[in-house]
Design a protein around this motif. Structure first.
Motif, PDB file in Angstrom:
ATOM      1  N   ASN A 148      27.662 -12.135 -10.562  1.00  0.00           N
ATOM      2  CA  ASN A 148      26.518 -11.469 -11.198  1.00  0.00           C
ATOM      3  C   ASN A 148      26.262 -10.069 -10.653  1.00  0.00           C
ATOM      4  O   ASN A 148      25.457  -9.331 -11.206  1.00  0.00           O
ATOM      5  CB  ASN A 148      25.244 -12.294 -10.999  1.00  0.00           C
ATOM      6  CG  ASN A 148      25.184 -13.438 -11.982  1.00  0.00           C
ATOM      7  OD1 ASN A 148      25.807 -13.366 -13.050  1.00  0.00           O
ATOM      8  ND2 ASN A 148      24.478 -14.501 -11.627  1.00  0.00           N
ATOM      9  N   LEU A 149      26.909  -9.724  -9.554  1.00  0.00           N
ATOM     10  CA  LEU A 149      26.651  -8.401  -8.960  1.00  0.00           C
ATOM     11  C   LEU A 149      27.152  -7.296  -9.895  1.00  0.00           C
ATOM     12  O   LEU A 149      28.042  -7.518 -10.717  1.00  0.00           O
ATOM     13  CB  LEU A 149      27.328  -8.292  -7.584  1.00  0.00           C
ATOM     14  CG  LEU A 149      26.763  -9.206  -6.496  1.00  0.00           C
ATOM     15  CD1 LEU A 149      27.591  -9.091  -5.218  1.00  0.00           C
ATOM     16  CD2 LEU A 149      25.299  -8.886  -6.204  1.00  0.00           C
ATOM     17  N   SER A 150      26.585  -6.116  -9.719  1.00  0.00           N
ATOM     18  CA  SER A 150      26.948  -5.011 -10.602  1.00  0.00           C
ATOM     19  C   SER A 150      28.257  -4.370 -10.145  1.00  0.00           C
ATOM     20  O   SER A 150      28.695  -4.558  -9.006  1.00  0.00           O
ATOM     21  CB  SER A 150      25.836  -3.966 -10.602  1.00  0.00           C
ATOM     22  OG  SER A 150      25.764  -3.357  -9.336  1.00  0.00           O
ATOM     23  N   TYR A 151      28.907  -3.652 -11.036  1.00  0.00           N
ATOM     24  CA  TYR A 151      30.124  -2.937 -10.659  1.00  0.00           C
ATOM     25  C   TYR A 151      30.290  -1.694 -11.507  1.00  0.00           C
ATOM     26  O   TYR A 151      29.737  -1.586 -12.584  1.00  0.00           O
ATOM     27  CB  TYR A 151      31.360  -3.836 -10.757  1.00  0.00           C
ATOM     28  CG  TYR A 151      31.600  -4.455 -12.109  1.00  0.00           C
ATOM     29  CD1 TYR A 151      31.007  -5.655 -12.444  1.00  0.00           C
ATOM     30  CD2 TYR A 151      32.440  -3.840 -13.036  1.00  0.00           C
ATOM     31  CE1 TYR A 151      31.233  -6.242 -13.676  1.00  0.00           C
ATOM     32  CE2 TYR A 151      32.682  -4.422 -14.275  1.00  0.00           C
ATOM     33  CZ  TYR A 151      32.071  -5.622 -14.593  1.00  0.00           C
ATOM     34  OH  TYR A 151      32.296  -6.189 -15.808  1.00  0.00           O
ATOM     35  N   VAL A 152      31.039  -0.761 -10.965  1.00  0.00           N
ATOM     36  CA  VAL A 152      31.306   0.493 -11.687  1.00  0.00           C
ATOM     37  C   VAL A 152      32.816   0.725 -11.694  1.00  0.00           C
ATOM     38  O   VAL A 152      33.571  -0.013 -11.054  1.00  0.00           O
ATOM     39  CB  VAL A 152      30.598   1.695 -11.007  1.00  0.00           C
ATOM     40  CG1 VAL A 152      29.096   1.569 -11.132  1.00  0.00           C
ATOM     41  CG2 VAL A 152      31.023   1.832  -9.555  1.00  0.00           C
ATOM     42  N   ALA A 165      36.420  -4.929  -8.755  1.00  0.00           N
ATOM     43  CA  ALA A 165      35.423  -3.870  -9.006  1.00  0.00           C
ATOM     44  C   ALA A 165      34.078  -4.244  -8.370  1.00  0.00           C
ATOM     45  O   ALA A 165      33.407  -3.406  -7.756  1.00  0.00           O
ATOM     46  CB  ALA A 165      35.257  -3.636 -10.507  1.00  0.00           C
ATOM     47  N   ILE A 166      33.708  -5.519  -8.472  1.00  0.00           N
ATOM     48  CA  ILE A 166      32.455  -5.981  -7.846  1.00  0.00           C
ATOM     49  C   ILE A 166      32.545  -5.787  -6.336  1.00  0.00           C
ATOM     50  O   ILE A 166      31.619  -5.287  -5.697  1.00  0.00           O
ATOM     51  CB  ILE A 166      32.188  -7.478  -8.180  1.00  0.00           C
ATOM     52  CG1 ILE A 166      31.875  -7.638  -9.659  1.00  0.00           C
ATOM     53  CG2 ILE A 166      31.054  -8.029  -7.313  1.00  0.00           C
ATOM     54  CD1 ILE A 166      31.712  -9.080 -10.112  1.00  0.00           C
ATOM     55  N   PHE A 167      33.688  -6.152  -5.801  1.00  0.00           N
ATOM     56  CA  PHE A 167      33.879  -6.002  -4.360  1.00  0.00           C
ATOM     57  C   PHE A 167      33.733  -4.532  -3.947  1.00  0.00           C
ATOM     58  O   PHE A 167      33.016  -4.203  -3.004  1.00  0.00           O
ATOM     59  CB  PHE A 167      35.252  -6.547  -3.952  1.00  0.00           C
ATOM     60  CG  PHE A 167      35.498  -6.484  -2.484  1.00  0.00           C
ATOM     61  CD1 PHE A 167      34.956  -7.433  -1.630  1.00  0.00           C
ATOM     62  CD2 PHE A 167      36.259  -5.455  -1.942  1.00  0.00           C
ATOM     63  CE1 PHE A 167      35.151  -7.359  -0.261  1.00  0.00           C
ATOM     64  CE2 PHE A 167      36.461  -5.371  -0.572  1.00  0.00           C
ATOM     65  CZ  PHE A 167      35.908  -6.324   0.267  1.00  0.00           C
ATOM     66  N   GLN A 168      34.399  -3.647  -4.682  1.00  0.00           N
ATOM     67  CA  GLN A 168      34.378  -2.226  -4.306  1.00  0.00           C
ATOM     68  C   GLN A 168      32.983  -1.617  -4.407  1.00  0.00           C
ATOM     69  O   GLN A 168      32.637  -0.710  -3.669  1.00  0.00           O
ATOM     70  CB  GLN A 168      35.373  -1.441  -5.164  1.00  0.00           C
ATOM     71  CG  GLN A 168      36.803  -1.712  -4.720  1.00  0.00           C
ATOM     72  CD  GLN A 168      37.839  -1.212  -5.701  1.00  0.00           C
ATOM     73  OE1 GLN A 168      37.548  -1.023  -6.881  1.00  0.00           O
ATOM     74  NE2 GLN A 168      39.063  -1.025  -5.232  1.00  0.00           N
ATOM     75  N   THR A 169      32.183  -2.120  -5.331  1.00  0.00           N
ATOM     76  CA  THR A 169      30.837  -1.562  -5.507  1.00  0.00           C
ATOM     77  C   THR A 169      29.851  -2.120  -4.479  1.00  0.00           C
ATOM     78  O   THR A 169      28.854  -1.488  -4.172  1.00  0.00           O
ATOM     79  CB  THR A 169      30.328  -1.866  -6.942  1.00  0.00           C
ATOM     80  OG1 THR A 169      31.297  -1.399  -7.873  1.00  0.00           O
ATOM     81  CG2 THR A 169      28.995  -1.197  -7.242  1.00  0.00           C
ATOM     82  N   ASN A 170      30.143  -3.313  -3.956  1.00  0.00           N
ATOM     83  CA  ASN A 170      29.121  -4.010  -3.169  1.00  0.00           C
ATOM     84  C   ASN A 170      29.473  -4.329  -1.720  1.00  0.00           C
ATOM     85  O   ASN A 170      28.580  -4.683  -0.944  1.00  0.00           O
ATOM     86  CB  ASN A 170      28.758  -5.333  -3.874  1.00  0.00           C
ATOM     87  CG  ASN A 170      28.067  -5.097  -5.187  1.00  0.00           C
ATOM     88  OD1 ASN A 170      26.859  -4.846  -5.229  1.00  0.00           O
ATOM     89  ND2 ASN A 170      28.815  -5.129  -6.288  1.00  0.00           N
TER      90      ASN A 170
END
Ligand SMILES: C[S@@+](CC[C@H](N)C(=O)[O-])C[C@H]1O[C@@H](n2cnc3c(N)ncnc32)[C@H](O)[C@@H]1O
Length: 335
Positions: A85-89, A107-112
């Motif tokens: 559910n986390l955001s990503y860019v 992508a979620i990992f890289q954003t968070n």
């Protein structure tokens, strides 16, 4: 909680979401974020969170399948869902997310993900904290290996209704540099209170931040014997003063501990004690009572002559911490 000694206020860290001093809210233009549900005092522990998973510093496989594999190892379905559910860019527009779950996970990992010891980790609650520059961020996070958890402390007093903001990068640089980094790395145009300053105030902030950064570079030359102890301590005091003007309060424990180090090297026991006490004050605010770094500066405050740097440079009477900086050291209440 066997890790804590009885007099450590962190034993009172909120352990269940209903006790957190914040809620997750939808905030226009910034996705979700954390908003204080009551006044939070400087130095308060606002969140203590174990990692969903950690990624070691060096990996030998492709990142996307690795993240996906680590996610599958998370046992509780609710935890896996929290991650997803986390955001990503920065997800390629041409790809359909539903068809590329591993790329989405990356992508979620890289954003968070945030730094946790040598590696990086995912902390789904902490991950909702948005970014603010220099004087705009009011919480800081730190990884504690011993507790295997991330600790988030209030760097400043926070009022009920205010958003909790941390910093994603070193913001001791100009607005333009900060914003281009944040845009490239996190896909947003920072419009924090500092980035929204106008004309003269913006220019003054830019100048302060770049000067602070230059002073830090200059300070580091003491380590190579390029400047003497008096110059080094006076540089620390200049940084402190500029940071007061800017409202930038982070990393002060470390800066004061450097002061204690320099004072010890130049065999000025009285100065070691004062700088070490200042370091304790700010480490407690930023890292919490349980931090190992506090043990080190407590040792320096109590036994300056046993400091590892003691007597390694020519004996000199060194400058003291800035006037007023030690106010409240004996009375600060962080519970
Ligand atoms: C770690 S997440 C923070 C939580 C995120 N807002 C959410 O909804 O889950 C990082 C992302 O939040 C957004 N963000 C963080 N700080 C922001 C800010 N100051 N202004 C606008 N967007 C921000 C950006 O989209 C960024 O990529």
């Amino acid at each position: 909680y066997k890790f804590y000694s009885a007099n450590e206020p962190e034993i009172h860290a909120p352990q269940s979401p209903s006790l957190y001093p914040f809620v997750v809210a939808d905030l226009p233009g910034r996705g979700k974020g954390l908003v204080a549900t009551r006044d939070i005092a400087q130095g308060e522990l606002v969140l203590r969170e174990p990692p969903l998973f950690l990624v070691p510093p060096s990996i030998s496989e492709e990142p996307a399948p690795l993240i996906w594999r680590l996610l599958q190892m998370v046992s509780a379905p609710a935890d896996r869902e929290a991650f997803l559910n986390l955001s990503y860019v920065h997800f390629p527009e041409v790809l359909d997310p539903a068809a590329y779950p591993e790329e989405v996970a990356l992508a979620i990992f890289q954003t968070n993900a945030v730094k946790a010891g040598d590696g990086v980790g995912i902390f789904p609650r902490m991950a909702r904290i948005n970014h603010g520059c220099s004087s705009a961020f009011n919480v800081v996070y730190t990884w504690r290996e011993r507790e295997h958890a991330l600790f988030v402390h209030a760097l400043k007093n926070i009022r009920k209704g205010q958003e909790l903001l941390t910093t994603y990068t070193d913001t001791k640089r100009s607005r333009q540099e900060r914003r281009s980094f944040l845009w490239q790395q996190y896909g947003f145009e920072c419009a924090c209170a500092v980035c929204s300053l106008h004309a003269a105030a913006l220019q003054a902030s830019d100048e302060r931040l770049t000067r602070i950064s230059r002073h830090y570079t200059y300070l580091a030359t003491w380590g190579h014997g390029k400047i003497n102890g008096v110059e080094a301590i006076s540089t620390i005091n200049k940084i402190w003063e500029l940071e007061d003007e800017e409202g930038y309060w982070s990393e002060r424990g470390r800066l004061a501990a450097d002061g204690a180090w320099i004072a010890a090297a130049h065999s000025d026991a009285a100065a070691v004690r004062l700088w070490a006490q200042l370091a304790i004050k700010w480490y407690i605010i930023e890292l919490g009572h349980g931090s190992d770094l506090i043990r080190e500066v407590e040792q320096a405050a109590g036994y300056p002559e046993q400091h590892p740097a003691w007597g390694s440079r020519e004996p000199t009477k060194i400058g003291r911490p800035p006037a007023g900086s030690l106010d409240g050291v004996l009375t600060t209440n962080h519970s």
